[in-house]
Design a protein around this motif. Structure first.
Motif, PDB file in Angstrom:
ATOM      1  N   ALA A  26     -25.962  27.594  15.445  1.00 13.82           N
ATOM      2  CA  ALA A  26     -26.847  28.676  15.009  1.00 13.82           C
ATOM      3  C   ALA A  26     -28.314  28.273  15.155  1.00 13.82           C
ATOM      4  O   ALA A  26     -29.159  29.073  15.553  1.00 13.82           O
ATOM      5  CB  ALA A  26     -26.533  29.050  13.561  1.00 13.82           C
ATOM      6  N   ALA A  27     -28.604  26.999  14.838  1.00 12.77           N
ATOM      7  CA  ALA A  27     -29.973  26.505  14.991  1.00 12.77           C
ATOM      8  C   ALA A  27     -30.396  26.501  16.462  1.00 12.77           C
ATOM      9  O   ALA A  27     -31.530  26.868  16.796  1.00 12.77           O
ATOM     10  CB  ALA A  27     -30.091  25.101  14.392  1.00 12.77           C
ATOM     11  N   ALA A  48     -28.178  23.018  25.641  1.00 12.36           N
ATOM     12  CA  ALA A  48     -27.035  22.207  25.203  1.00 12.36           C
ATOM     13  C   ALA A  48     -27.075  20.818  25.825  1.00 12.36           C
ATOM     14  O   ALA A  48     -26.765  19.819  25.160  1.00 12.36           O
ATOM     15  CB  ALA A  48     -25.728  22.919  25.554  1.00 12.36           C
ATOM     16  N   GLU A  49     -27.455  20.737  27.085  1.00 13.82           N
ATOM     17  CA  GLU A  49     -27.534  19.430  27.750  1.00 13.82           C
ATOM     18  C   GLU A  49     -28.572  18.533  27.084  1.00 13.82           C
ATOM     19  O   GLU A  49     -28.391  17.316  26.990  1.00 13.82           O
ATOM     20  CB  GLU A  49     -27.868  19.623  29.225  1.00 13.82           C
ATOM     21  N   ILE A  50     -29.630  19.139  26.588  1.00 10.47           N
ATOM     22  CA  ILE A  50     -30.705  18.372  25.952  1.00 10.47           C
ATOM     23  C   ILE A  50     -30.341  17.963  24.530  1.00 10.47           C
ATOM     24  O   ILE A  50     -30.594  16.833  24.104  1.00 10.47           O
ATOM     25  CB  ILE A  50     -32.013  19.195  25.947  1.00 10.47           C
ATOM     26  N   HIS A  51     -29.698  18.867  23.778  1.00 18.77           N
ATOM     27  CA  HIS A  51     -29.568  18.666  22.333  1.00 18.77           C
ATOM     28  C   HIS A  51     -28.165  18.306  21.848  1.00 18.77           C
ATOM     29  O   HIS A  51     -28.035  17.754  20.746  1.00 18.77           O
ATOM     30  CB  HIS A  51     -30.041  19.927  21.598  1.00 18.77           C
ATOM     31  N   VAL A  52     -27.111  18.607  22.607  1.00 20.82           N
ATOM     32  CA  VAL A  52     -25.745  18.335  22.144  1.00 20.82           C
ATOM     33  C   VAL A  52     -25.297  16.971  22.668  1.00 20.82           C
ATOM     34  O   VAL A  52     -25.136  16.778  23.868  1.00 20.82           O
ATOM     35  CB  VAL A  52     -24.754  19.427  22.597  1.00 20.82           C
ATOM     36  N   GLU A  53     -25.092  16.038  21.749  1.00 19.57           N
ATOM     37  CA  GLU A  53     -24.713  14.666  22.104  1.00 19.57           C
ATOM     38  C   GLU A  53     -23.316  14.351  21.576  1.00 19.57           C
ATOM     39  O   GLU A  53     -22.955  14.734  20.474  1.00 19.57           O
ATOM     40  CB  GLU A  53     -25.728  13.683  21.503  1.00 19.57           C
ATOM     41  N   ASP A  82     -35.093  19.417  13.650  1.00 19.58           N
ATOM     42  CA  ASP A  82     -36.387  19.160  14.290  1.00 19.58           C
ATOM     43  C   ASP A  82     -36.135  19.093  15.795  1.00 19.58           C
ATOM     44  O   ASP A  82     -35.604  18.116  16.309  1.00 19.58           O
ATOM     45  CB  ASP A  82     -36.965  17.835  13.777  1.00 19.58           C
ATOM     46  N   TYR A  83     -36.478  20.176  16.493  1.00 15.51           N
ATOM     47  CA  TYR A  83     -36.108  20.270  17.905  1.00 15.51           C
ATOM     48  C   TYR A  83     -36.997  19.422  18.812  1.00 15.51           C
ATOM     49  O   TYR A  83     -36.651  19.174  19.966  1.00 15.51           O
ATOM     50  CB  TYR A  83     -36.085  21.729  18.372  1.00 15.51           C
ATOM     51  N   GLU A  84     -38.133  18.967  18.301  1.00 15.29           N
ATOM     52  CA  GLU A  84     -38.964  18.060  19.101  1.00 15.29           C
ATOM     53  C   GLU A  84     -38.456  16.624  18.976  1.00 15.29           C
ATOM     54  O   GLU A  84     -38.400  15.879  19.957  1.00 15.29           O
ATOM     55  CB  GLU A  84     -40.422  18.172  18.667  1.00 15.29           C
ATOM     56  N   ALA A  85     -38.065  16.230  17.762  1.00 18.13           N
ATOM     57  CA  ALA A  85     -37.513  14.880  17.543  1.00 18.13           C
ATOM     58  C   ALA A  85     -36.007  14.819  17.816  1.00 18.13           C
ATOM     59  O   ALA A  85     -35.422  13.741  17.840  1.00 18.13           O
ATOM     60  CB  ALA A  85     -37.792  14.438  16.113  1.00 18.13           C
ATOM     61  N   MET A 131     -44.326  18.794  11.941  1.00 22.76           N
ATOM     62  CA  MET A 131     -42.901  18.976  12.190  1.00 22.76           C
ATOM     63  C   MET A 131     -42.582  20.454  12.363  1.00 22.76           C
ATOM     64  O   MET A 131     -43.040  21.291  11.600  1.00 22.76           O
ATOM     65  CB  MET A 131     -42.096  18.394  11.009  1.00 22.76           C
ATOM     66  N   LYS A 132     -41.772  20.767  13.370  1.00 19.03           N
ATOM     67  CA  LYS A 132     -41.310  22.120  13.608  1.00 19.03           C
ATOM     68  C   LYS A 132     -39.785  22.119  13.633  1.00 19.03           C
ATOM     69  O   LYS A 132     -39.176  21.312  14.327  1.00 19.03           O
ATOM     70  CB  LYS A 132     -41.851  22.668  14.928  1.00 19.03           C
ATOM     71  N   THR A 133     -39.185  23.038  12.875  1.00 16.20           N
ATOM     72  CA  THR A 133     -37.727  23.061  12.791  1.00 16.20           C
ATOM     73  C   THR A 133     -37.180  24.458  13.058  1.00 16.20           C
ATOM     74  O   THR A 133     -37.888  25.459  12.951  1.00 16.20           O
ATOM     75  CB  THR A 133     -37.232  22.602  11.404  1.00 16.20           C
ATOM     76  N   VAL A 134     -35.900  24.472  13.398  1.00 20.10           N
ATOM     77  CA  VAL A 134     -35.121  25.707  13.396  1.00 20.10           C
ATOM     78  C   VAL A 134     -34.022  25.517  12.364  1.00 20.10           C
ATOM     79  O   VAL A 134     -33.462  24.429  12.222  1.00 20.10           O
ATOM     80  CB  VAL A 134     -34.538  26.022  14.787  1.00 20.10           C
ATOM     81  N   ALA A 135     -33.732  26.582  11.629  1.00 17.21           N
ATOM     82  CA  ALA A 135     -32.721  26.511  10.572  1.00 17.21           C
ATOM     83  C   ALA A 135     -31.425  27.142  11.056  1.00 17.21           C
ATOM     84  O   ALA A 135     -31.433  28.212  11.671  1.00 17.21           O
ATOM     85  CB  ALA A 135     -33.204  27.227   9.313  1.00 17.21           C
ATOM     86  N   GLY A 136     -30.314  26.461  10.790  1.00 17.63           N
ATOM     87  CA  GLY A 136     -28.993  27.003  11.078  1.00 17.63           C
ATOM     88  C   GLY A 136     -28.245  27.216   9.775  1.00 17.63           C
ATOM     89  O   GLY A 136     -28.139  26.296   8.959  1.00 17.63           O
TER      90      GLY A 136
END
Length: 495
Positions: free
Chosen positions: A432-433, A454-459, A20-23, A1-6
């Motif tokens: 922030a993440a 944003a298009e990929i991750h903001v739902e 988790d930016y991959e999941a 697992m790889k994450t970015v923290a906000g």
């Protein structure tokens, strides 16, 4: 697992999310409450030690596995707060916050010294208002001169967290443009405004980095006391509104978002600089590149919380009570200036309930009026945005107020726009993440645009969309005119 923290440092609490930016999902989160020191003179302050303790507590609550997965960290912070440190990095005084209105005299002094508010706006795209950082620095100089002599580091709340994480002293363009010392057009410190505060001030201000640059990397010391990977990237971070813009996908021309937190903000992304201080629109830089014209009111959920406490109701009970009332609350209005006000500029403003008669004096009307009042100020801002070429087809809503179905519908009806809600509600921490991911991708030689991220991750959560009702829109248009008239007549009492 790889994450970015906000990390989101708000007025009432600090929050941390691991994404988790991959999941494409949040895997862990934590929070810690913050206190507020309030004074009768309008002062609103916190202590730097509280921020360090909150940061440590939030990371202690996360699992060891989660913390070890962190690849990059982004920090969001309440804007405009003044964190004064000495040469050793120790706090000199309390942090004066965005909603501190005790600096009205300092605002006048700064504006007068540069030729008035219009001259100031020509320099830094903003009027000199109590919310901004510049008058807070002058306040310290005038009221605590011995401490001012020791001042070495001038930080904003998010910069202070970056400093704790990396040991580096930098700012980024978005939060810097909320100091009233930085030209968002030229993207540099204004020598004229800095000199109006103190001749040596500009020498103490940090270098300003671009939003996709790292503020630094997690130091050995920070890694030790927080339990996070040493050397993890720390992105530039930014003000909470700038990070919320990223978290709601407000990163392309024409998109408008509204945040309903302690304060209320309406903002939109623009590829060109837009500023209209006379209409309450600040000319800020975005923390995703480009610009973020923004209108801010100092009383949003403050109004509902104060009235809720007055009526001795829980959050759900308050909404249920307000829902009993008809739209426009039977002619009852709340002027929600509990903290003074920035838009309109009424630093000595007072709150009031008006329009009461023997027929409409009820708990339900007062409760609904409190919810409506926060949106009326935003409607003024929407009209100003349209004058500058914004033609929004929807409004993206975030903040605590966005959790209320009733408030969402009131917003849709008053603003006459569909209201959409992001799936991930902690927009500032999530933004922030995402900025951390943006920075990480660039450092890994795989650069991507913020718009594509944003298009990929903001739902958006389609089940929570609120659409305006034509009949209620017309009713609210009439009520809004009356609200504007009330503010106009009462404003001279509070200037």
């Amino acid at each position: 697992m790889k994450t970015v923290a906000g990390i989101d440092l708000g007025t009432q609490s600090m929050k941390v999310v691991l994404y988790d930016y991959e999941a494409k999902k949040t895997v862990e989160s934590s929070s810690f409450p913050l206190e507020l020191i309030s004074g009768a003179d309008g002062s609103r302050e916190q202590k730097a030690e509280w921020y360090r303790a909150a940061l440590e507590s939030c990371f202690l609550k996360l699992s060891a596995e989660g913390k070890s997965s962190i690849q990059s960290i982004g920090v969001s912070g309440q804007q405009h707060g003044f964190v004064p440190l000495d040469s050793q990095g120790n706090p000199l005084y309390n942090i004066k916050l965005w909603n501190d209105t005790s600096t009205a005299e300092e605002c006048r002094l700064i504006a007068d010294s540069v030729g008035g508010q219009e001259a100031a706006a020509a320099e830094v795209q903003n009027f000199i208002l109590p919310g901004f950082t510049a008058p807070k620095i002058l306040w310290l100089k005038r009221h605590q001169p011995q401490l001012f002599e020791k001042l070495r580091y001038i930080m904003l709340p998010h910069d202070y967290l970056n400093f704790l994480l990396t040991g580096n002293y930098v700012m980024e363009q978005g939060d810097s443009s909320g100091t009233a010392l930085f030209s968002s057009k030229e993207k540099k410190w204004s020598e004229k405004l800095c000199a109006a505060v103190d001749p040596e001030l500009i020498k103490k201000l940090p270098p300003v980095i671009a939003p996709d640059e790292p503020a630094g990397f997690v130091s050995r010391e920070a890694a030790g006391w927080l339990g996070i990977p040493e050397g993890a990237v720390v992105s530039s971070g930014g003000g909470d509104n700038m990070m919320s813009a990223i978290g709601t996908g407000t990163v392309k021309n024409g998109v408008l978002a509204m945040s309903m937190g302690t304060s209320g903000t309406l903002y939109g992304f623009s590829s060109t600089s837009i500023s209209d201080p006379a209409a309450g629109i600040s000319g800020f830089c975005a923390s995703s590149g480009g610009y973020l014209p923004l209108l801010c009111t100092m009383n949003c959920t403050v109004a509902s919380e104060e009235i809720r406490g007055l009526l001795n109701l829980g959050v759900k009970e308050f909404d249920a009570e307000a829902e009993k009332a008809d739209p426009c609350a039977g002619g009852v209005f709340v002027l929600p200036f509990f903290n003074g006000e920035r838009t309109p500029n009424l630093p000595h403003g007072k709150a009031s309930i008006t329009g009461l008669t023997a027929q409409n004096c009820s708990r339900s009307n007062i409760a609904r009026a409190a919810l409506e009042s926060a949106v009326y100020a935003m409607k003024t801002g929407l009209d100003s945005f349209r004058k500058h070429g914004f033609t929004p087809s929807e409004l993206r809503l975030t903040g605590g107020g966005a959790k209320s179905a009733l408030w969402r519908q009131i917003t849709a009806d008053i603003m006459n726009l569909p209201v959409r809600i992001p799936v991930l509600q902690e927009a500032a921490a999530f933004g922030a993440a995402l900025q951390a991911l943006w920075c990480l991708s660039k450092l890994q030689k795989n650069p991507v645009s913020m718009e594509s991220l944003a298009e990929i991750h903001v739902e958006m959560d389609s089940s929570k969309t609120a659409r305006p009702d034509e009949k209620r829109v017309q009713e609210y248009n009439r009520a809004f005119s009356e609200y504007q008239s009330l503010v106009e007549h009462l404003a001279p009492l509070y200037r």
